[in-house]
Design an enzyme around this catalytic site. Structure first.
Site: not given
Ligand code: GLU
Length: 485
Positions: A255-256
């Protein structure tokens, strides 16, 4: 046996963002098709209007084009199986559902929203209670003539098991009793996502369905639909999750917070599309030998489904950077200069600089083009620096010997008749020879005075050459003054 042409499809929902996981799906679909002389289809799954994002389809086209994943059929290219946008196919699905109703494999469900909401509040029962599954024909006719809205639901088998084989995850079995009578057609007459997906794959002649492993649990439902129609089930290729490394060494779904996860963002950060694709190809697929660097053509020739692993792949940004540097090193000088030009211009504007010489010192040392300005800014303007930089143990330089060393080097250089890398080289090497010094003892101070910083791409000779005689001598003079102050 009839050998069917392989047809794969990439079926993105246009959400405006191409996660590396989606890109890998697209890439593997493409490679499975190309490695077997097949056809790669692009289908836009835009039926979920709530998730629809304006301009998102362009992101898909641009990403695929930039990545070199070229579809043979699709909304923009046409083909014999169109339309290729799900919303343009919306009238195709109802007749298929009605066929199942007529054959007793699906049924109309007239339950009101209120009733369904109450049901879902009910304690342990997790879904629809099949209230309308066995309505009498009379009841059905009454509701129809009263115009009661309805959905069409699939009749799932009440007992037994459904087994399917996934090319990556192997055999998977579920108890049919766990499967709900899923909705195929909504009250507005349009299909649910799951139904449209199956009808589309079948009517488009898709032979291999490649997608993320989050779809594994829905696959038995899809297969029961294929069975209900008597259609051949495609080969399933579910891909492992992509994980990111956490700071504490554990891994979790990428994820980010692990870094950029979108293709466009990675490109903006300086990763080359070819390097990203090469890296992603190996994220869950293992070639037969230990080859790591693959062009798209080589991937097309080497890819094979059995090489896909079911264990989660960890996205390693350091490894991606390594690939990027490899691709940069493999460029011709001309290609490198072309890529680097915006960054050269950022530092030098319109000043006259021999860019090919910059390329000469940078190509082997560049991991990302966006790092270039920082590395070469000292050429345009020497930074403020401290005389401590002249001290270097390994080169045997210190504040005592540096002034005389630099002065001598400066005078020898000043006397040069031509200012070329060779002439500068010979001049400084001769000085070391004559004075019985290590080369480094002579070079260190010259490089510090020329660059004003400790770490530079290239050594003293290249830097003096690129600076040109006037600027180089000016800087050495200033360095001397600094040392003598
Ligand atoms: N439209 C789905 C997605 O973007 C694709 C599902 C599939 O490939 O079957 O996740």
């Amino acid at each position: 046996m009839v050998i069917k042409t392989v047809r794969t499809r990439y079926a993105p929902s246009p959400t405006g963002f191409m996660h590396v996981g989606n890109l890998r799906t697209a890439l593997y679909e493409y490679l499975i098709a190309k490695s077997q002389g097949g056809t790669f289809v692009l289908r836009i799954e835009d039926t979920d209007r709530e998730r629809y994002v304006e301009g998102a389809v362009d992101v898909i086209y641009n990403t695929l084009r930039t990545a070199g994943i070229i579809h043979d059929e699709g909304p923009d290219k046409g083909g014999d199986f169109g339309p290729y946008v799900q919303s343009e196919r919306k009238d195709m699905y109802l007749p298929y559902a009605e066929q199942l109703v007529n054959e007793g494999k699906a049924y109309r469900c007239f339950c009101s929203k209120e009733r369904l909401e109450k049901l879902s509040e009910g304690s342990d029962f997790g879904g629809y209670d099949r209230h309308c599954r066995d309505l009498s024909q009379q009841e059905i006719d009454e509701k129809l003539s009263a115009g009661t809205p309805y959905v069409i639901r699939q009749k799932m088998p009440l007992d037994g098991k459904t087994t399917f084989k996934d090319a990556v995850f192997g055999e998977i079995t579920v108890d049919n009793s766990e499967l709900q009578d899923q909705i195929l057609i909504k009250t507005d007459g349009y299909p649910t996502y799951n139904f449209a997906n199956v009808i589309d794959d079948h009517t488009m002649g898709i032979t291999h369905v490649v997608r993320g492993s989050e779809y594994l649990s829905s696959t038995p439902k899809y297969n029961l639909l294929y069975d209900a129609f008597g259609w051949e089930i495609p080969t399933y290729v579910h891909l492992p999750l992509i994980m990111g490394k956490n700071e504490d060494g554990s891994v979790s779904k990428l994820s980010k917070r692990h870094g950029s996860t979108g293709f466009e963002d990675l490109v903006k950060e300086g990763y080359l599309p070819e390097a990203i694709i090469n890296y992603i190809a190996l994220l869950g697929w293992c070639p037969k030998d230990n080859q790591e660097v693959f062009s798209m053509k080589e991937l097309e020739q080497s890819f094979f489904i059995e090489g896909i692993s079911k264990s989660p792949a960890v996205f390693d940004y350091d490894k991606l950077l390594w690939f990027n540097a490899e691709y940069i090193k493999a460029m011709s000088d001309e290609q490198f200069t072309e890529h680097a030009m915006p960054y050269y211009k950022e530092v030098f504007g319109d000043s006259e600089v021999d860019f090919s010489k910059l390329t000469g010192i940078l190509k082997q040392r560049t991991e990302k083009f966006i790092d270039i300005p920082e590395k070469i800014r000292f050429f345009a303007e020497i930074p403020e620096y401290d005389t401590d930089l002249f001290i270097n143990k390994k080169s045997k330089t210190n504040l005592e010997n540096s002034p005389a060393l630099l002065k001598e080097a400066y005078e020898r250089l000043k006397a040069l008749r031509e200012w070329t890398a060779d002439a500068i080289h010979d001049c400084l090497i001769n000085m070391a020879l004559e004075k019985e010094l290590k080369n480094g003892t002579v070079m260190w101070g010259v490089r510090i005075a020329a660059a004003g910083q400790k770490v530079t791409p290239g050594g003293a000779i290249e830097i003096l050459d690129i600076l040109g005689r006037d600027e180089a001598l000016k800087r050495l003079e200033a360095g001397l003054a600094k040392l003598n102050a």
